[in-house]
Design an enzyme around this catalytic site. Structure first.
Site, mmCIF file in Angstrom:
data_model
loop_
_atom_site.group_PDB
_atom_site.id
_atom_site.type_symbol
_atom_site.label_atom_id
_atom_site.label_comp_id
_atom_site.label_asym_id
_atom_site.label_seq_id
_atom_site.Cartn_x
_atom_site.Cartn_y
_atom_site.Cartn_z
ATOM 1 N N GLY A 88 28.713 30.045 36.694
ATOM 2 C CA GLY A 88 31.158 29.119 36.711
ATOM 3 C C GLY A 88 31.840 29.773 37.608
ATOM 4 O O GLY A 88 32.679 29.678 37.979
ATOM 5 N N HIS A 95 37.624 38.561 40.895
ATOM 6 C CA HIS A 95 38.720 38.298 40.128
ATOM 7 C C HIS A 95 38.360 38.333 38.088
ATOM 8 O O HIS A 95 37.216 37.596 38.116
ATOM 9 C CB HIS A 95 39.837 36.685 40.165
ATOM 10 C CG HIS A 95 38.234 35.755 40.514
ATOM 11 N ND1 HIS A 95 37.920 35.150 40.715
ATOM 12 C CD2 HIS A 95 38.540 34.830 39.543
ATOM 13 C CE1 HIS A 95 37.090 34.222 40.628
ATOM 14 N NE2 HIS A 95 37.263 34.290 39.255
#
Ligand code: 5GP
Ligand code: ZN
Length: 104
Positions: A88, A95
């Site tokens: 994904g 992050h």
């Protein structure tokens, strides 16, 4: 380097930071998946969390995550680091997603 998060950190798009410190910045996800969806992004470019090894950067990032979690959520939240395209990840600058159903 053509990295959208490096450009956001450099202020190129005028993105509002909800919090920041020496090592990381936090801003709202453009496509929120929960009531609260904030990205916490180290200023240092590494392609994913597996390559994020600098202890000072990690300390700064987690300090910012705690600040965001305590100010923007009610203290219950999910912390997600998508790593690799199959899992994904779409922006290849490490992050953390801070996701919560309740605002703080
Ligand atoms: P990933 O899929 O890599 O784990 O997460 C990248 C996230 O960045 C996605 O949730 C996407 O919505 C968000 N995103 C991509 N481009 C931008 C942008 O220009 N501004 C903001 N605020 N978020 C972005
Ligand atoms: Zn970058």
């Amino acid at each position: 380097m053509d990295c959208i998060f490096c450009k956001i950190i450099a202020g190129e798009f005028g993105t509002e930071f909800v919090a920041q410190n020496e090592h990381a910045v936090a801003f709202k996800d453009i496509n929120p998946q929960a009531k609260v969806h904030i990205l916490c992004v180290p200023r240092q470019h590494t392609k994913n969390v597996a390559e994020l090894t600098d202890p000072e950067v990690l300390q700064g990032l987690f300090s910012l995550i705690r600040e965001v979690a305590s100010t923007a959520t009610d203290g219950q939240f999910r912390l997600q680091f998508n790593t690799g395209e199959r899992e994904g990840q779409s922006v290849f600058h490490s992050h953390a997603h801070v996701l919560s159903g309740r605002e703080g």
